[in-house]
Design an enzyme around this catalytic site. Sequence first.
Site, PDB file in Angstrom:
ATOM      1  N   TRP A  76       0.953  -1.600  -0.112  1.00  0.00           N
ATOM      2  CA  TRP A  76      -0.124   0.113  -0.442  1.00  0.00           C
ATOM      3  C   TRP A  76       0.816   1.352   0.000  1.00  0.00           C
ATOM      4  CZ3 TRP A  76      -5.084  -0.984   2.126  1.00  0.00           C
ATOM      5  CH2 TRP A  76      -5.711  -0.146   2.226  1.00  0.00           C
ATOM      6  N   ARG A 156      11.318  -6.242  17.487  1.00  0.00           N
ATOM      7  CA  ARG A 156      10.011  -6.512  16.363  1.00  0.00           C
ATOM      8  C   ARG A 156      10.834  -7.474  15.676  1.00  0.00           C
ATOM      9  NH1 ARG A 156       9.961  -0.020  14.954  1.00  0.00           N
ATOM     10  NH2 ARG A 156      12.160   0.384  14.493  1.00  0.00           N
ATOM     11  N   ARG A 183      -4.761  -1.955  -7.519  1.00  0.00           N
ATOM     12  CA  ARG A 183      -4.700  -3.290  -6.551  1.00  0.00           C
ATOM     13  C   ARG A 183      -6.184  -3.869  -7.053  1.00  0.00           C
ATOM     14  NH1 ARG A 183       0.106  -3.978  -5.118  1.00  0.00           N
ATOM     15  NH2 ARG A 183       0.903  -2.267  -4.651  1.00  0.00           N
TER      16      ARG A 183
END
Length: 228
Positions: A76, A156, A183
């Site tokens: 995105w 993380r 998309r």
Amino acid sequence: MEYKILDKGFLRLVDMMGDDYAAVKAARVSYGKGIKTPEKDKNLIFYLMEHGHETPFEHIVFTFHVKAPIFVARQWFRHRIGSFNEASLRYTELKDEFYIPDHVRKNVVEDKQKAIKVDDEQLKQKALDLIESSIENSYKVYKELLEMGVAREMARIVLPMSSYTQFYWTVNARSLMNFLNLRADSHAQWEIQQYALNIANIFKEKCPWTFEAFLKFAYKGDLLKGGE
């Protein structure tokens, strides 16, 4: 309105500026005329779209709140005409929320951008079990690192791409249409297609003339026209 997407994701329209008439007024400002009859206003939008005059559509702006797997968010964010703010895993601890697919896909030899669902139930279950086991182990290691006092910004690094993230996306209608071209198309990854299709529903509801003109003159994908 909130659209539930995938197993734990969502899409919300949280703010909007302008509509079909914003594009009409922007197009007519050059010669000092504003809104006319609805029929003429709609025809103008169709004319603009047909002839590629797209800047008036930049005066329609959407802000979405999105919850999606990290691998979807990274695709995105490649749409750079827009503004993003994402939750930080440097300052917040990740919740136990991961995307667990309900199907498995394999690549199509003839088209590397496409993937099709696997019908072999034994292969499918084995693949899904491996995915879930890997995710569970990664999160277990993440929690252990935090308990050891390792900083979140380091802990993380063991988290999988299936981790859910949240972000705000502010985008004008011109750039939103580019997003849908790329998309809302069978060549895009299935997961991001699901978000694109719901964005298309919102776009259609809020700007029906612009959406109709987009489909008729500017849409290059296939999913919004009955594609697979």
